[in-house]
Design a protein around this motif. Structure first.
Motif, short mmCIF file in Angstrom:
data_model
loop_
_atom_site.label_atom_id
_atom_site.label_comp_id
_atom_site.label_asym_id
_atom_site.label_seq_id
_atom_site.Cartn_x
_atom_site.Cartn_y
_atom_site.Cartn_z
N ALA A 225 0.82 -1.21 0.00
CA ALA A 225 0.00 0.00 0.00
C ALA A 225 0.86 1.26 0.00
N LEU A 226 1.91 1.27 0.82
CA LEU A 226 2.80 2.43 0.86
C LEU A 226 3.48 2.66 -0.48
N SER A 227 3.82 1.58 -1.17
CA SER A 227 4.51 1.67 -2.46
C SER A 227 3.60 2.21 -3.56
N THR A 228 2.30 2.17 -3.34
CA THR A 228 1.36 2.66 -4.35
C THR A 228 0.62 3.91 -3.88
N GLY A 229 1.18 4.60 -2.86
CA GLY A 229 0.67 5.91 -2.51
C GLY A 229 -0.05 6.07 -1.20
N ALA A 230 -0.30 5.00 -0.46
CA ALA A 230 -1.03 5.11 0.81
C ALA A 230 -0.18 5.84 1.84
N THR A 231 -0.83 6.58 2.72
CA THR A 231 -0.15 7.22 3.83
C THR A 231 0.15 6.16 4.90
N PRO A 232 1.09 6.43 5.80
CA PRO A 232 1.33 5.48 6.90
C PRO A 232 0.08 5.19 7.72
N THR A 233 -0.78 6.19 7.90
CA THR A 233 -2.01 5.97 8.65
C THR A 233 -2.91 4.97 7.93
N ARG A 234 -3.05 5.13 6.63
CA ARG A 234 -3.87 4.22 5.84
C ARG A 234 -3.24 2.83 5.82
N ALA A 235 -1.93 2.76 5.67
CA ALA A 235 -1.24 1.47 5.65
C ALA A 235 -1.41 0.74 6.98
N ALA A 236 -1.39 1.49 8.09
CA ALA A 236 -1.60 0.88 9.41
C ALA A 236 -2.98 0.25 9.49
N ALA A 237 -3.99 0.93 8.95
CA ALA A 237 -5.35 0.39 8.97
C ALA A 237 -5.45 -0.87 8.11
N ILE A 238 -4.81 -0.85 6.95
CA ILE A 238 -4.81 -2.01 6.06
C ILE A 238 -4.17 -3.21 6.77
N ALA A 239 -3.16 -2.94 7.59
CA ALA A 239 -2.46 -4.00 8.30
C ALA A 239 -3.14 -4.40 9.61
N GLY A 240 -4.27 -3.74 9.92
CA GLY A 240 -5.01 -4.12 11.11
C GLY A 240 -4.49 -3.54 12.41
N PHE A 241 -3.72 -2.44 12.33
CA PHE A 241 -3.20 -1.79 13.53
C PHE A 241 -4.07 -0.59 13.90
N ASP A 242 -4.42 -0.48 15.18
CA ASP A 242 -5.15 0.70 15.66
C ASP A 242 -4.20 1.85 15.93
N SER A 243 -2.96 1.53 16.28
CA SER A 243 -1.97 2.53 16.64
C SER A 243 -0.93 2.68 15.54
N VAL A 244 -0.80 3.90 15.02
CA VAL A 244 0.21 4.15 13.99
C VAL A 244 1.63 3.96 14.53
N PRO A 245 1.94 4.42 15.76
CA PRO A 245 3.28 4.16 16.30
C PRO A 245 3.59 2.66 16.44
N ALA A 246 2.60 1.89 16.88
CA ALA A 246 2.82 0.44 17.00
C ALA A 246 3.06 -0.18 15.63
N PHE A 247 2.30 0.29 14.65
CA PHE A 247 2.51 -0.17 13.27
C PHE A 247 3.92 0.18 12.80
N GLY A 248 4.34 1.42 13.06
CA GLY A 248 5.66 1.85 12.64
C GLY A 248 6.77 1.02 13.25
N ALA A 249 6.61 0.68 14.54
CA ALA A 249 7.63 -0.13 15.22
C ALA A 249 7.69 -1.54 14.62
N ALA A 250 6.52 -2.15 14.36
CA ALA A 250 6.49 -3.49 13.78
C ALA A 250 7.04 -3.48 12.36
N PHE A 251 6.70 -2.45 11.59
CA PHE A 251 7.16 -2.33 10.21
C PHE A 251 8.68 -2.20 10.17
#
Length: 272
Positions: A225-251
């Protein structure tokens, strides 16, 4: 080209033949494909580096599934059976390599990170044509491409497939909806088996636990999703994360870069 099951159209088989029989060690293949196009299971007598300047490819081999967004490429050894599906419009810029040449740098199927240099080299080889002049620019490009492929960082974007029908059903549904929040017990009900059996199948068939497999599938979808234009917030939702920081750490833990860097890596290179 060897074809099994569903096959490529005769026109596509014809257009690929010159790239499979060229006398040069590496040749570039540039084609744009529409959304949803699927090649069906097939193989080539030459190794390939499958790359797309835009769009996402989903590639299945006999035992694994790979997601290939524009920040990555998939190396396929010669004769490996695979199918390619275009997840959206895809601008493919691939390389065909003689088997003996490709084996100098890689011998197994793997996803690699695409550096800015490797991206430009792929585009340059594609611009050279099938029978590029020897002892000139083409030779230099081929040598540089091989060197970059050999040095490229492998990425954990391959997920092993299963021959067990119960687990396969779960894997297919999770691949379609990685954000699905059902737990192991609920998925066991879907597979009509016990949670203990399903957990064992994950370990034996994929080499990962249920949580590990789902997490990798989620983060791979986020990278796509990020590679095709999604924001980190949108990518976090696609990945099933409620928290963007938690998503960032896992990513970052899986890929070694932040979601913002992954998005900027593609768009920065693409805009040059």
């Amino acid at each position: 080209m060897k074809i099994t099951g569903h096959f490529l159209s005769p026109n596509r088989q014809t257009e690929i033949l010159p790239f499979e029989t060229a006398s040069r060690p590496i040749v570039g293949f540039a084609r744009d494909y529409p959304t949803g196009l699927s090649s069906g299971m097939h193989s080539h007598p030459r190794a390939q580096l499958l790359y797309a300047t835009s769009g996402v490819m989903r590639v299945d081999t006999q035992d694994s599934s790979f997601l290939v967004p524009p920040t990555t490429a998939l190396f396929l050894p010669a004769s490996v059976e695979h199918t390619v599906k275009m997840d959206g419009p895809v601008a493919m810029r691939a390389l065909f390599m003689l088997e003996e040449v490709a084996q100098r740098v890689a011998k197994v199927t793997k996803v690699i990170a695409i550096s800015g240099l490797l991206r430009e080299l792929i585009l340059a080889v594609c611009a050279e044509g099938v029978e590029w002049a020897r002892e000139g620019r083409g030779d230099h490009l081929a040598a540089l491409v091989l060197d970059e492929i050999g040095k490229a960082e492998p990425l954990p974007l391959g997920l092993r497939r299963s021959t067990d029908s119960r687990l396969r059903q779960v894997l297919e549904e999770l691949s379609k909806c990685p954000y699905d929040r059902r737990n192991l017990e609920e998925w066991a009900d879907v597979a009509n088996t016990s949670s203990r059996t399903l957990a064992r199948l994950f370990r034996t068939e994929t080499g990962m636990s249920f949580r590990q497999w789902r997490q990798q599938a989620r983060l791979a979808a986020a990278l796509s999703a990020l590679s095709t234009g999604a924001t980190p917030t949108r990518a976090a939702a696609i990945a099933g994360f409620d928290s963007v920081p938690a998503f960032g750490a896992a990513f970052r833990g899986l890929f070694g870069i932040t979601p913002g860097q992954a998005r900027g890596h593609y768009f920065g290179a693409h805009d040059k």
